[in-house]
Design a protein around this motif. Structure first.
Motif, PDB file in Angstrom:
ATOM      1  N   ASP A 104       0.816  -1.215   0.000  1.00  0.00           N
ATOM      2  CA  ASP A 104       0.000   0.000   0.000  1.00  0.00           C
ATOM      3  C   ASP A 104       0.850   1.265   0.000  1.00  0.00           C
ATOM      4  OD1 ASP A 104      -2.269  -1.535   0.020  1.00  0.00           O
ATOM      5  OD2 ASP A 104      -2.641  -1.333   2.169  1.00  0.00           O
ATOM      6  N   ASP A 105       2.113   1.147   0.387  1.00  0.00           N
ATOM      7  CA  ASP A 105       2.999   2.304   0.446  1.00  0.00           C
ATOM      8  C   ASP A 105       4.077   2.275  -0.631  1.00  0.00           C
ATOM      9  OD1 ASP A 105       1.839   3.543   2.796  1.00  0.00           O
ATOM     10  OD2 ASP A 105       2.688   1.873   3.942  1.00  0.00           O
ATOM     11  N   LEU A 106       3.881   1.396  -1.625  1.00  0.00           N
ATOM     12  CA  LEU A 106       4.858   1.265  -2.705  1.00  0.00           C
ATOM     13  C   LEU A 106       4.217   1.584  -4.051  1.00  0.00           C
ATOM     14  CD1 LEU A 106       6.528  -2.108  -1.616  1.00  0.00           C
ATOM     15  CD2 LEU A 106       7.367   0.218  -1.176  1.00  0.00           C
ATOM     16  N   GLU A 107       5.044   1.881  -5.023  1.00  0.00           N
ATOM     17  CA  GLU A 107       4.584   2.196  -6.377  1.00  0.00           C
ATOM     18  C   GLU A 107       5.462   1.475  -7.390  1.00  0.00           C
ATOM     19  OE1 GLU A 107       4.794   6.071  -9.310  1.00  0.00           O
ATOM     20  OE2 GLU A 107       4.331   6.410  -7.182  1.00  0.00           O
ATOM     21  N   ASP A 108       4.847   0.807  -8.328  1.00  0.00           N
ATOM     22  CA  ASP A 108       5.579   0.123  -9.388  1.00  0.00           C
ATOM     23  C   ASP A 108       5.777   1.092 -10.549  1.00  0.00           C
ATOM     24  OD1 ASP A 108       6.775  -1.701 -11.037  1.00  0.00           O
ATOM     25  OD2 ASP A 108       4.918  -2.717 -11.607  1.00  0.00           O
ATOM     26  N   VAL A 109       7.042   1.416 -10.848  1.00  0.00           N
ATOM     27  CA  VAL A 109       7.344   2.367 -11.913  1.00  0.00           C
ATOM     28  C   VAL A 109       7.626   1.650 -13.235  1.00  0.00           C
ATOM     29  CG1 VAL A 109       8.832   4.325 -12.554  1.00  0.00           C
ATOM     30  CG2 VAL A 109       8.250   3.946 -10.167  1.00  0.00           C
ATOM     31  N   GLY A 110       7.681   0.331 -13.209  1.00  0.00           N
ATOM     32  CA  GLY A 110       7.906  -0.433 -14.429  1.00  0.00           C
ATOM     33  C   GLY A 110       8.875  -1.573 -14.194  1.00  0.00           C
TER      34      GLY A 110
ATOM     35  N   GLY B 230      10.224 -21.645  -8.129  1.00  0.00           N
ATOM     36  CA  GLY B 230       9.379 -20.574  -8.627  1.00  0.00           C
ATOM     37  C   GLY B 230       9.504 -20.336 -10.117  1.00  0.00           C
ATOM     38  N   ASP B 231       8.542 -19.632 -10.663  1.00  0.00           N
ATOM     39  CA  ASP B 231       8.515 -19.317 -12.086  1.00  0.00           C
ATOM     40  C   ASP B 231       9.406 -18.113 -12.398  1.00  0.00           C
ATOM     41  OD1 ASP B 231       6.624 -21.327 -12.583  1.00  0.00           O
ATOM     42  OD2 ASP B 231       4.971 -19.985 -12.015  1.00  0.00           O
ATOM     43  N   PRO B 232       9.792 -17.952 -13.664  1.00  0.00           N
ATOM     44  CA  PRO B 232      10.521 -16.737 -14.057  1.00  0.00           C
ATOM     45  C   PRO B 232       9.697 -15.498 -13.730  1.00  0.00           C
ATOM     46  CG  PRO B 232      10.633 -18.381 -15.801  1.00  0.00           C
ATOM     47  CD  PRO B 232       9.639 -18.893 -14.786  1.00  0.00           C
ATOM     48  N   GLU B 233      10.378 -14.416 -13.418  1.00  0.00           N
ATOM     49  CA  GLU B 233       9.689 -13.172 -13.059  1.00  0.00           C
ATOM     50  C   GLU B 233      10.425 -11.979 -13.645  1.00  0.00           C
ATOM     51  OE1 GLU B 233      10.061 -12.088  -8.803  1.00  0.00           O
ATOM     52  OE2 GLU B 233      11.357 -13.847  -8.612  1.00  0.00           O
ATOM     53  N   LYS B 234       9.835 -10.814 -13.478  1.00  0.00           N
ATOM     54  CA  LYS B 234      10.427  -9.589 -13.993  1.00  0.00           C
ATOM     55  C   LYS B 234      11.155  -8.839 -12.879  1.00  0.00           C
ATOM     56  CE  LYS B 234       6.828  -9.002 -17.515  1.00  0.00           C
ATOM     57  NZ  LYS B 234       5.761  -8.123 -18.041  1.00  0.00           N
ATOM     58  N   LEU B 235      12.147  -8.047 -13.267  1.00  0.00           N
ATOM     59  CA  LEU B 235      12.841  -7.166 -12.341  1.00  0.00           C
ATOM     60  C   LEU B 235      12.249  -5.770 -12.478  1.00  0.00           C
ATOM     61  CD1 LEU B 235      16.558  -8.329 -12.740  1.00  0.00           C
ATOM     62  CD2 LEU B 235      14.783  -9.160 -11.187  1.00  0.00           C
ATOM     63  N   HIS B 236      11.803  -5.214 -11.370  1.00  0.00           N
ATOM     64  CA  HIS B 236      11.020  -3.982 -11.364  1.00  0.00           C
ATOM     65  C   HIS B 236      11.754  -2.807 -10.731  1.00  0.00           C
ATOM     66  CE1 HIS B 236       6.832  -5.648 -12.226  1.00  0.00           C
ATOM     67  NE2 HIS B 236       7.584  -6.727 -12.132  1.00  0.00           N
ATOM     68  N   PHE B 237      11.248  -1.618 -11.039  1.00  0.00           N
ATOM     69  CA  PHE B 237      11.609  -0.393 -10.337  1.00  0.00           C
ATOM     70  C   PHE B 237      10.511  -0.147  -9.299  1.00  0.00           C
ATOM     71  CE2 PHE B 237      13.364   0.161 -14.649  1.00  0.00           C
ATOM     72  CZ  PHE B 237      14.693   0.361 -14.341  1.00  0.00           C
ATOM     73  N   THR B 238      10.789  -0.426  -8.043  1.00  0.00           N
ATOM     74  CA  THR B 238       9.797  -0.253  -6.984  1.00  0.00           C
ATOM     75  C   THR B 238      10.128   1.004  -6.188  1.00  0.00           C
ATOM     76  OG1 THR B 238       9.365  -2.625  -6.795  1.00  0.00           O
ATOM     77  CG2 THR B 238       8.806  -1.267  -4.893  1.00  0.00           C
ATOM     78  N   ALA B 239       9.177   1.942  -6.170  1.00  0.00           N
ATOM     79  CA  ALA B 239       9.412   3.238  -5.540  1.00  0.00           C
ATOM     80  C   ALA B 239       8.451   3.452  -4.377  1.00  0.00           C
ATOM     81  CB  ALA B 239       9.231   4.354  -6.563  1.00  0.00           C
TER      82      ALA B 239
ATOM     83  N   ALA C 137      11.355  11.866 -14.374  1.00  0.00           N
ATOM     84  CA  ALA C 137      12.232  10.743 -14.017  1.00  0.00           C
ATOM     85  C   ALA C 137      11.469   9.434 -14.114  1.00  0.00           C
ATOM     86  CB  ALA C 137      12.790  10.930 -12.606  1.00  0.00           C
ATOM     87  N   ALA C 138      10.231   9.426 -13.631  1.00  0.00           N
ATOM     88  CA  ALA C 138       9.417   8.204 -13.679  1.00  0.00           C
ATOM     89  C   ALA C 138       9.129   7.795 -15.121  1.00  0.00           C
ATOM     90  CB  ALA C 138       8.111   8.417 -12.917  1.00  0.00           C
ATOM     91  N   ASP C 139       8.845   8.770 -15.984  1.00  0.00           N
ATOM     92  CA  ASP C 139       8.594   8.463 -17.396  1.00  0.00           C
ATOM     93  C   ASP C 139       9.837   7.861 -18.036  1.00  0.00           C
ATOM     94  OD1 ASP C 139       6.025   9.410 -17.218  1.00  0.00           O
ATOM     95  OD2 ASP C 139       6.479  11.376 -18.081  1.00  0.00           O
ATOM     96  N   TYR C 140      10.982   8.437 -17.738  1.00  0.00           N
ATOM     97  CA  TYR C 140      12.232   7.938 -18.303  1.00  0.00           C
ATOM     98  C   TYR C 140      12.529   6.517 -17.810  1.00  0.00           C
ATOM     99  CZ  TYR C 140      17.118   7.702 -19.643  1.00  0.00           C
ATOM    100  OH  TYR C 140      18.305   7.309 -20.205  1.00  0.00           O
ATOM    101  N   ILE C 141      12.420   6.311 -16.503  1.00  0.00           N
ATOM    102  CA  ILE C 141      12.701   5.007 -15.907  1.00  0.00           C
ATOM    103  C   ILE C 141      11.751   3.947 -16.457  1.00  0.00           C
ATOM    104  CG2 ILE C 141      12.627   3.705 -13.743  1.00  0.00           C
ATOM    105  CD1 ILE C 141      13.572   6.326 -12.361  1.00  0.00           C
ATOM    106  N   GLY C 142      10.489   4.303 -16.636  1.00  0.00           N
ATOM    107  CA  GLY C 142       9.496   3.348 -17.105  1.00  0.00           C
ATOM    108  C   GLY C 142       9.751   2.829 -18.498  1.00  0.00           C
ATOM    109  N   ASN C 143      10.581   3.533 -19.275  1.00  0.00           N
ATOM    110  CA  ASN C 143      10.898   3.103 -20.645  1.00  0.00           C
ATOM    111  C   ASN C 143      12.102   2.173 -20.727  1.00  0.00           C
ATOM    112  OD1 ASN C 143       8.903   4.308 -22.273  1.00  0.00           O
ATOM    113  ND2 ASN C 143       9.897   6.309 -22.072  1.00  0.00           N
TER     114      ASN C 143
ATOM    115  N   ASP D 168      21.098   2.763 -28.289  1.00  0.00           N
ATOM    116  CA  ASP D 168      19.664   2.545 -28.498  1.00  0.00           C
ATOM    117  C   ASP D 168      19.166   1.398 -27.610  1.00  0.00           C
ATOM    118  OD1 ASP D 168      19.580   4.492 -30.599  1.00  0.00           O
ATOM    119  OD2 ASP D 168      20.500   2.998 -31.911  1.00  0.00           O
ATOM    120  N   ALA D 169      19.704   1.334 -26.412  1.00  0.00           N
ATOM    121  CA  ALA D 169      19.420   0.201 -25.533  1.00  0.00           C
ATOM    122  C   ALA D 169      17.943   0.079 -25.179  1.00  0.00           C
ATOM    123  CB  ALA D 169      20.241   0.306 -24.254  1.00  0.00           C
ATOM    124  N   TYR D 170      17.259   1.192 -25.058  1.00  0.00           N
ATOM    125  CA  TYR D 170      15.849   1.126 -24.685  1.00  0.00           C
ATOM    126  C   TYR D 170      15.109   2.344 -25.215  1.00  0.00           C
ATOM    127  CZ  TYR D 170      17.972   3.706 -20.762  1.00  0.00           C
ATOM    128  OH  TYR D 170      18.707   4.577 -19.988  1.00  0.00           O
ATOM    129  N   GLU D 171      13.796   2.249 -25.196  1.00  0.00           N
ATOM    130  CA  GLU D 171      12.939   3.291 -25.755  1.00  0.00           C
ATOM    131  C   GLU D 171      13.166   4.608 -25.032  1.00  0.00           C
ATOM    132  OE1 GLU D 171       8.152   4.207 -26.333  1.00  0.00           O
ATOM    133  OE2 GLU D 171       8.860   2.243 -25.648  1.00  0.00           O
TER     134      GLU D 171
END
Length: 306
Positions: A111-117, A230-239, A250-256, A296-299
């Motif tokens: 409840d106190d965290l945010e997923d940025v991507g 466990g199953d494969p999973e994603k690595l996230h930016f948790t803020a 910054a969040a828009d940039y990180i999310g890409n 050109d590593a990422y969008e």
């Protein structure tokens, strides 16, 4: 957004030296970072977990050029890091494993965290042995061979999600009468792994991917037919909650940011091996070389190198 202040719990742990294993470090003045006029962003990762280190260094470089003052802080335990992000002491954990490995912390602090991507989509927890062990190719093959390994599975930090998964795996494969999971730290595990493989001795360790050690040491993942790790999973930016509102660009940039195996592998290898070993400690050079090789590593357009 919650502004940072040490809660009594985190302050007490830090004072006792149980949680913080590194001091906050200001962004390098020679890495092309900006003057910090857009505000302060504090990143946190666990000591020895080089995915968090590598991505933190990338963000320190890039967000610095966008005008942020970026600091990093290291922790010895994921539980305290997540607590710090949840209460706002830390703005972001840039390489979290929230779907499986760290789900317990998301359940507690969500409840106190945010997923940025998410920046990587094939992270896995593994049990590994040296490649020269031809008769051990599956976790099932460990049964009946406990004496060969001294009755030990060599693990990492006690609070790691990998440790919890391994503890659950041991009885599922009927290994609890033969093996004990020995925990300490990632660095200690790698030391034991290196010593064993140099001498071509038997050893079984807990590992994960992506992780540079899979290429540095002659190891192989054991098959997991029961899916106990466990199953494969994603690595996230948790803020911390509200991060995107306060630091929207910054969040828009990180999310890409999205990295494939090759891009991530090159980044970690530069940070850990080329510029992090043999007395070298030059993170800015590692990031600069990676950016030049991966323009050109990422969008999204990367800030220009100065």
């Amino acid at each position: 957004m919650k502004r940072r202040f040490l809660t009594p719990f985190v302050a007490a742990v830090a004072a006792l030296g149980l949680a913080l294993t590194g001091c906050s470090q200001e962004a390098s003045k020679d890495d092309g970072s900006g003057g910090g006029d857009k505000g302060d962003i504090k990143l946190g990762y666990v000591t020895g977990w080089t995915d968090g280190e590598s991505i933190s260094l990338l963000l320190e470089n890039q967000l610095g050029k966008m005008g942020y003052n970026v600091e990093t802080e290291t922790f010895s335990d994921a539980a305290v890091l997540y607590a710090g992000v949840a209460n706002g002491d830390i703005d972001m954990y840039p390489s979290s494993w929230p779907e499986v490995t760290h789900k317990q912390y998301i359940d507690k602090y969500g409840d106190d965290l945010e997923d940025v991507g998410a920046y990587y989509d094939n992270a896995v927890l593994t049990i590994a042995v040296p490649k020269y062990m031809d008769d051990v190719n599956s976790i099932e093959d460990l049964k009946g061979k406990g004496k060969d390994f001294g009755g030990e599975i060599v693990g990492i930090e006690p609070g790691a999600g990998l440790t919890k998964a391994t503890k659950a795996m041991i009885p599922e494969y009927g290994l609890d009468d033969e093996y004990e999971l020995v925990t300490s730290s990632t660095a200690a595990m790698l030391t034991e792994l290196g010593n064993a493989t140099d001498a071509e001795k038997d050893i079984v360790v807990t590992l994960w991917r992506p992780f540079w050690a899979n290429n540095e040491y002659p190891v192989k993942d054991l098959e997991d037919p029961k899916g106990a790790m466990g199953d494969p999973e994603k690595l996230h930016f948790t803020a911390t909650k509200g991060f995107s509102d306060e630091f929207s660009d910054a969040a828009d940039y990180i999310g890409n940011i999205k990295l494939d195996d090759k891009q991530y592998g090159e980044l970690e290898d530069l940070v850990v091996n080329k510029y992090g070993k043999d007395g070298k400690n030059d993170p800015p050079a590692a990031i600069t070389e990676w950016l030049k090789a991966n323009p050109d590593a990422y969008e999204g357009e990367l800030p220009d190198e100065e």
